[in-house]
Design a protein around this motif. Structure first.
Motif, short mmCIF file in Angstrom:
data_model
loop_
_atom_site.label_atom_id
_atom_site.label_comp_id
_atom_site.label_asym_id
_atom_site.label_seq_id
_atom_site.Cartn_x
_atom_site.Cartn_y
_atom_site.Cartn_z
N MET A 142 0.80 -1.16 0.12
CA MET A 142 0.09 0.08 0.02
C MET A 142 0.83 1.30 0.00
N PRO A 143 0.59 2.21 -0.78
CA PRO A 143 1.36 3.32 -0.82
C PRO A 143 1.36 4.30 0.42
N GLN A 144 2.27 5.24 0.46
CA GLN A 144 2.25 5.97 1.57
C GLN A 144 0.88 6.64 1.80
N GLN A 145 0.83 6.99 3.13
CA GLN A 145 -0.28 7.51 3.76
C GLN A 145 -0.17 9.26 3.15
N THR A 146 0.04 9.67 1.82
CA THR A 146 0.42 11.11 1.53
C THR A 146 -0.36 12.01 2.06
N GLU A 147 -1.67 12.05 2.06
CA GLU A 147 -2.79 13.07 2.39
C GLU A 147 -2.56 13.39 4.04
N THR A 148 -2.46 12.58 4.80
CA THR A 148 -2.50 12.68 6.06
C THR A 148 -1.09 13.14 6.41
N LEU A 149 0.10 12.73 5.90
CA LEU A 149 1.49 13.36 6.16
C LEU A 149 1.66 14.55 5.40
N HIS A 150 1.24 14.81 4.25
CA HIS A 150 1.31 16.35 3.67
C HIS A 150 0.62 17.36 4.54
N THR A 151 -0.44 16.98 5.10
CA THR A 151 -1.13 17.96 6.17
C THR A 151 -0.30 18.17 7.26
N ILE A 152 0.47 17.25 7.94
CA ILE A 152 1.26 17.43 9.01
C ILE A 152 2.31 18.21 8.58
N MET A 153 2.93 17.83 7.41
CA MET A 153 4.36 18.57 6.79
C MET A 153 4.10 19.83 6.19
N THR A 154 2.92 20.30 6.10
CA THR A 154 2.62 21.78 5.63
C THR A 154 2.01 22.49 6.70
N GLY A 155 1.76 21.83 7.80
CA GLY A 155 1.02 22.68 8.96
C GLY A 155 1.97 23.67 9.42
N GLN A 156 3.16 23.42 9.45
CA GLN A 156 4.32 24.22 10.10
C GLN A 156 5.74 24.22 9.35
N PRO A 157 6.40 25.33 9.40
CA PRO A 157 7.64 25.11 8.60
C PRO A 157 8.86 24.47 9.33
N VAL A 158 8.75 24.21 10.68
CA VAL A 158 9.63 23.44 11.50
C VAL A 158 9.04 22.49 12.14
N ILE A 159 9.38 21.29 12.12
CA ILE A 159 9.05 19.90 13.05
C ILE A 159 10.09 19.85 13.85
N PRO A 160 9.90 20.11 15.44
CA PRO A 160 10.94 20.04 16.31
C PRO A 160 11.24 18.48 16.35
N VAL A 161 12.85 18.23 16.45
CA VAL A 161 13.25 16.82 16.56
C VAL A 161 13.58 17.10 17.93
N ILE A 162 13.08 15.90 19.05
CA ILE A 162 13.34 16.02 20.38
C ILE A 162 13.96 14.64 20.87
N VAL A 163 14.87 15.00 21.78
CA VAL A 163 15.66 13.76 22.39
C VAL A 163 15.20 14.05 23.71
N ILE A 164 14.43 12.96 24.35
CA ILE A 164 13.84 13.02 25.63
C ILE A 164 14.66 12.08 26.71
N ASP A 165 15.27 12.79 27.63
CA ASP A 165 16.12 12.07 28.30
C ASP A 165 15.20 11.62 29.71
N ASP A 166 14.53 12.52 29.99
CA ASP A 166 13.54 12.23 31.14
C ASP A 166 12.20 12.36 30.91
N ALA A 167 11.26 11.40 31.14
CA ALA A 167 9.93 11.26 30.52
C ALA A 167 9.09 12.48 31.00
N LYS A 168 9.39 12.89 32.39
CA LYS A 168 8.45 13.87 33.04
C LYS A 168 8.52 15.13 32.26
#
Length: 211
Positions: free
Chosen positions: A1-27
């Motif tokens: 099955m191809p990529q869920q393009t519509e859903t992903l496109h909405t996420i990717m065009t919703g903001q210019p920057v997607i934060p990439v986060i490394v969490i050391d403490d879940a709190k």
């Protein structure tokens, strides 16, 4: 099955920057997510690079309804399944393998796989993936290299990640084949450690204006 393009496109065009986060403490996950959302960056990639990552995703999914929490550094089907069960709304991988294609097949949660070379992009296209992560962006050739891919791969759109900062994000976002960028600068480790959520909100607001 191809990529869920519509859903992903909405996420990717919703903001210019997607934060990439490394969490050391879940709190830290919930207040961090709230700070990012307040700054206009609701889609958040929490990388599976620490033991706290899945707990962090669960907490954000349960307690920050305005956040669109995703999981990054997904390397195999087991990672994919665990991230989805934790509440991830999108999945990000540094590459694409047959195992990951099978894991994503039939899932409502979209996969954003990484590709750098022409062969990797062509392989992704063969599997029905036209929205890709470009990683590691700066180390692989930066905006100039990515621009050169726009001619042979006119239907492919990218989210460059890796070495992207407030200084060079605009170079990527100006490209016709870039929908958004991924970056960690909006949540500096020292700010997270100090619980300086106001600083993170301000950095997020600045990043949200880049679009």
């Amino acid at each position: 099955m191809p990529q869920q393009t519509e859903t992903l496109h909405t996420i990717m065009t919703g903001q210019p920057v997607i934060p990439v986060i490394v969490i050391d403490d879940a709190k830290d996950a919930v207040p961090l997510a709230k700070a990012l959302v307040a700054g206009g960056l609701p889609a958040i990639e929490i990388t599976l690079r620490t033991a706290a990552a899945l707990d962090a995703i669960r907490a954000v999914a349960a307690e920050v309804p305005d956040a669109i929490v995703g999981a990054g550094t997904i390397l195999n089907a087991e990672d994919f399944k665990a991230a989805v069960e934790a509440g991830s709304k999108f999945i990000v991988s540094p590459g694409l393998t047959p195992e990951l294609v099978d894991a994503a097949d039939g899932s409502a949660v979209p996969l954003l796989p990484g590709a750098v070379t022409s062969s990797e992009i062509m392989a992704a296209l063969e599997e029905g993936y036209s929205l890709l992560k470009f990683f590691p962006a700066e180390q692989a050739g930066g905006a100039a290299y990515l621009k050169s891919l726009s001619s042979p791969f006119g239907g492919v759109r990218f989210c460059p990640t890796g070495g992207v900062s407030a200084v060079n994000a605009g170079d990527y976002l100006s490209l016709p084949n870039v929908l958004c960028v991924g970056g960690s600068w909006v949540a500096p480790k020292d700010a997270v450690s100090a619980g300086d959520w106001e600083r993170i909100t301000e950095l997020s607001k600045e990043a949200a204006r880049l679009g």
